[in-house]
Motif scaffolding. Structure first.
Motif, short mmCIF file in Angstrom:
data_model
loop_
_atom_site.label_atom_id
_atom_site.label_comp_id
_atom_site.label_asym_id
_atom_site.label_seq_id
_atom_site.Cartn_x
_atom_site.Cartn_y
_atom_site.Cartn_z
N UNK A 19 0.84 -1.20 0.00
CA UNK A 19 0.00 0.00 0.00
C UNK A 19 0.87 1.24 0.00
N UNK A 20 0.60 2.14 -0.94
CA UNK A 20 1.35 3.39 -1.03
C UNK A 20 0.40 4.56 -0.86
N UNK A 21 0.97 5.75 -0.65
CA UNK A 21 0.14 6.96 -0.59
C UNK A 21 -0.64 7.08 -1.88
N UNK A 22 -1.85 7.49 -1.74
CA UNK A 22 -2.75 7.63 -2.88
C UNK A 22 -2.10 8.43 -4.01
N UNK A 23 -2.03 7.86 -5.19
CA UNK A 23 -1.54 8.49 -6.41
C UNK A 23 -0.09 8.97 -6.32
N UNK A 24 0.75 8.24 -5.65
CA UNK A 24 2.17 8.59 -5.56
C UNK A 24 2.91 7.89 -6.69
N UNK A 25 3.05 8.58 -7.79
CA UNK A 25 3.63 8.00 -8.99
C UNK A 25 5.10 7.60 -8.79
N UNK A 26 5.87 8.43 -8.09
CA UNK A 26 7.28 8.11 -7.90
C UNK A 26 7.44 6.85 -7.05
N UNK A 27 6.55 6.66 -6.07
CA UNK A 27 6.60 5.44 -5.25
C UNK A 27 6.27 4.23 -6.11
#
Length: 93
Positions: free
Chosen positions: A44-52
């Motif tokens: 699970x990543x931060x919502x809409x974190x493209x770099x992640x």
């Protein structure tokens, strides 16, 4: 049922992935699910974190290969107030 070698390889892989994933600031949570034919890795990543997302795809490409383990890798954007576990539970229905 999986053999002992496959289980040992899964344990090694989970340990390595936990270490690598814990170093990425954008990772909010992880979940590992053993299934008959594969090890599912949910991140699970931060919502809409493209770099992640890109960093995780690179990590996925570098996952150590174990001949006895098939890995099913999932990257899920998690909105504030939600959880990876809730997403996985909803996906299982």
């Amino acid at each position: 049922m999986r053999n002992a070698a496959a289980r040992c390889d899964e344990d090694k892989l989970i340990t390595e992935l936990r270490g690598r994933l814990s170093q990425l600031r954008s990772v909010r949570s992880t979940h590992f699910l053993r299934r008959d034919s594969a090890l599912s890795v949910w991140v699970g990543i931060r919502d809409h974190d493209r770099s992640a997302r890109y960093a995780l795809y690179e990590l996925e490409d570098r996952i150590p290969q174990f001949p006895n383990v098939k890995v099913d890798f999932h990257v899920v954007p998690i909105s504030p107030g939600s959880s990876l576990e809730a997403f996985i539970a909803a996906d299982a229905c």
